[in-house]
Write an enzyme that holds these catalytic residues in place. Structure first.
Site, mmCIF file in Angstrom:
data_model
loop_
_atom_site.group_PDB
_atom_site.id
_atom_site.type_symbol
_atom_site.label_atom_id
_atom_site.label_comp_id
_atom_site.label_asym_id
_atom_site.label_seq_id
_atom_site.Cartn_x
_atom_site.Cartn_y
_atom_site.Cartn_z
ATOM 1 N N ALA A 95 0.861 -1.183 0.000
ATOM 2 C CA ALA A 95 0.000 0.000 0.000
ATOM 3 C C ALA A 95 0.898 1.234 0.000
ATOM 4 O O ALA A 95 1.603 1.490 0.978
ATOM 5 C CB ALA A 95 -0.908 -0.011 1.211
ATOM 6 N N MET A 96 0.895 1.975 -1.082
ATOM 7 C CA MET A 96 1.773 3.135 -1.245
ATOM 8 C C MET A 96 0.920 4.400 -1.247
ATOM 9 O O MET A 96 0.117 4.626 -2.151
ATOM 10 C CB MET A 96 2.593 3.011 -2.524
ATOM 11 C CG MET A 96 3.474 1.768 -2.550
ATOM 12 S SD MET A 96 4.564 1.673 -3.999
ATOM 13 C CE MET A 96 5.725 2.997 -3.614
ATOM 14 N N SER A 97 1.117 5.227 -0.215
ATOM 15 C CA SER A 97 0.312 6.442 -0.051
ATOM 16 C C SER A 97 0.989 7.673 -0.630
ATOM 17 O O SER A 97 0.385 8.743 -0.662
ATOM 18 C CB SER A 97 0.048 6.682 1.431
ATOM 19 O OG SER A 97 1.264 6.982 2.108
ATOM 20 N N GLY A 98 2.240 7.527 -1.060
ATOM 21 C CA GLY A 98 2.995 8.692 -1.511
ATOM 22 C C GLY A 98 3.759 9.372 -0.396
ATOM 23 O O GLY A 98 4.339 10.441 -0.589
ATOM 24 N N GLY A 99 3.784 8.756 0.791
ATOM 25 C CA GLY A 99 4.541 9.290 1.914
ATOM 26 C C GLY A 99 5.842 8.542 2.118
ATOM 27 O O GLY A 99 6.109 7.511 1.485
ATOM 28 N N ASP B 256 6.889 6.812 4.736
ATOM 29 C CA ASP B 256 6.797 5.524 5.423
ATOM 30 C C ASP B 256 6.509 4.385 4.454
ATOM 31 O O ASP B 256 7.202 3.356 4.459
ATOM 32 C CB ASP B 256 5.729 5.581 6.512
ATOM 33 C CG ASP B 256 6.090 6.526 7.640
ATOM 34 O OD1 ASP B 256 7.293 6.720 7.885
ATOM 35 O OD2 ASP B 256 5.170 7.074 8.270
ATOM 36 N N SER B 257 5.483 4.538 3.629
ATOM 37 C CA SER B 257 5.160 3.462 2.691
ATOM 38 C C SER B 257 6.247 3.318 1.631
ATOM 39 O O SER B 257 6.500 2.216 1.137
ATOM 40 C CB SER B 257 3.803 3.703 2.035
ATOM 41 O OG SER B 257 3.780 4.916 1.313
ATOM 42 N N CYS C 234 -10.887 2.271 8.153
ATOM 43 C CA CYS C 234 -10.166 2.152 6.887
ATOM 44 C C CYS C 234 -9.218 0.959 6.923
ATOM 45 O O CYS C 234 -9.121 0.196 5.954
ATOM 46 C CB CYS C 234 -9.402 3.441 6.597
ATOM 47 S SG CYS C 234 -8.442 3.421 5.060
ATOM 48 N N GLY D 284 3.039 0.746 5.686
ATOM 49 C CA GLY D 284 4.046 1.492 6.434
ATOM 50 C C GLY D 284 3.658 1.770 7.867
ATOM 51 O O GLY D 284 4.150 2.732 8.465
ATOM 52 N N CYS E 76 -7.786 11.568 5.422
ATOM 53 C CA CYS E 76 -7.536 11.806 4.004
ATOM 54 C C CYS E 76 -8.690 12.494 3.294
ATOM 55 O O CYS E 76 -8.480 13.187 2.298
ATOM 56 C CB CYS E 76 -7.188 10.492 3.296
ATOM 57 S SG CYS E 76 -8.516 9.260 3.298
#
Length: 390
Positions: free
Chosen positions: A19-23, A25-26, A113, A137, A209
């Site tokens: 799961a890639m949030s663009g932050g 950590d991920s 979520c 992350g 979000c």
């Protein structure tokens, strides 16, 4: 003492969906797993909420800019990337969020979520792309104890996110990797710099979000909520003033009350039927007990009945407090060793043994201060006389 096997979940060559949030950590989670040799596919959750970039700011997630960062990190790591349309699922989450405030409750959308999207809908996506499980992350640790999945707090207690996993089903955690659990935030930043990730210096997301600026009242208005004005009273029923909408208040709130009494006042109760906001001093905001719905056990057998001791955490930024937990089927009652502040219906209560998360549920009700509230049709959630423990 039984040992905790941190990495006894997946074969080292298992394909994982990240799961890639663009932050940051991920991004680092994906980099670490690639370094470990896992075949990966990056997944970005589209929530269907259009947030202008200038409004999203530096601390958002799930914006168009976040999607771009996630895609570019995936490209730099040479892993496949897909944006997953979860507009319908997020729509249900937002409707629940709005309904909870209308009911005088305080929702926990992040835990929902995690339960319904990150560790449910994304697992379905993982199946579709031939992945064995999902990685995120989160700052928490997942492994095994006596052959069963076990969740422990992250090493970085300031960033620990195990609380937000209390509602995730054990069978879903069986298919989960959390690479950051053994790291501190500074170490994660250092790894991001070493890997030359474009998100290395990106600010952390600190907002829900779908609620830019953390202004949930604006979201309620945009969703057509009609704010109901009413009286403000103290715990003895004395009038203190009026408010412009009970939906604007949460248990434990101190700021923005518009009342000057000479001593700090807090929201200690919300009477939805009469739109009454009850205020009191800080000690009136404390609860000795709460009751849970939707209990979820993780890594331990669900007791049919009986009593156990646990440390109970009633919100994300709360230190878990020792308590007696009484179980009678689906009914769970928590009695704290000492009163806890701002226990709000709608939030989650996570149960720990030491640093191990053993489950949790949704707060259905909690003790409220005795009072006489004029024009209030519903009684306070106070301790009933001779109420037996389950």
């Amino acid at each position: 003492m039984t040992s905790f096997l941190l990495h006894d979940v997946f074969d080292p060559t298992s394909r994982l969906a990240v799961a890639m949030s663009g932050g940051v950590d991920s991004s680092v989670a994906a980099w670490m797993l690639r370094e470990d040799g896992h075949p990966l596919v990056g997944l970005f959750m589209r929530n269907g909420v259009a947030i202008p970039e200038e409004q999203a700011g530096k601390k958002s997630c799930c914006s168009a800019g976040d999607a771009r960062d996630a895609r570019m990190v995936a490209a730099a790591l040479d892993i496949p990337f897909q944006a997953v349309d979860l507009k319908r699922e997020f729509g249900e989450l937002i409707r629940h969020f709005v309904a909870e405030y209308q009911a005088g409750r305080t929702p926990n959308p992040c835990a929902l979520c995690n339960r319904d999207l990150k560790f449910d809908a994304l697992l379905e996506c993982a199946d579709a792309v031939g992945a064995a499980g999902v990685a995120t992350g989160h700052y928490a640790r997942v492994g095994r104890v006596d052959g069963r999945v076990a969740v422990r707090r992250g090493v970085d207690r300031a960033k620990d996110q195990s609380y937000q996993l209390f509602a995730v089903r054990e069978e879903h955690l069986e298919r989960t990797r959390l690479p950051l659990g053994e790291l501190t935030k500074p170490q994660v930043r250092e790894l991001a710099e070493r890997a030359a990730l474009r998100t290395a210096k990106k600010a952390d997301s600190q907002e829900i979000c779908f609620v830019p600026g953390n202004d949930y009242r604006r979201l309620l208005a945009e969703r057509g909520v009609e704010f109901r004005p009413g009286p403000m009273v103290d715990t003895a029923g004395r009038a203190l003033g009026t408010h412009d909408g009970i939906e604007r208040y949460t248990i434990g709130q101190r700021r923005g009350l518009g009342i000057a009494t000479g001593t700090p006042m807090y929201v200690v109760d919300l009477l939805v039927d009469s739109a009454t906001v009850v205020l009191g001093p800080v000690d009136a905001c404390a609860s000795r007990w709460l009751e849970l719905d939707g209990i979820n056990w993780i890594g331990v057998d669900a007791p049919a009945s009986g009593h156990l001791e646990a440390d109970v955490q009633v919100r994300y930024h709360h230190s878990a407090a020792p308590a007696d937990v009484h179980v009678s089927g689906a009914r769970v009652r928590v009695e704290f060793k000492s009163p806890q502040l701002a226990v709000a219906a709608g939030q989650g209560a996570a149960l720990y043994r030491g640093d191990r998360l053993i489950g949790g549920g949704w707060i259905a009700r909690a003790e409220r201060p005795p009072r006489v509230a004029p024009n209030a049709s519903e009684p306070s959630a106070r301790e009933p006389e001779a109420a037996p423990a389950p």
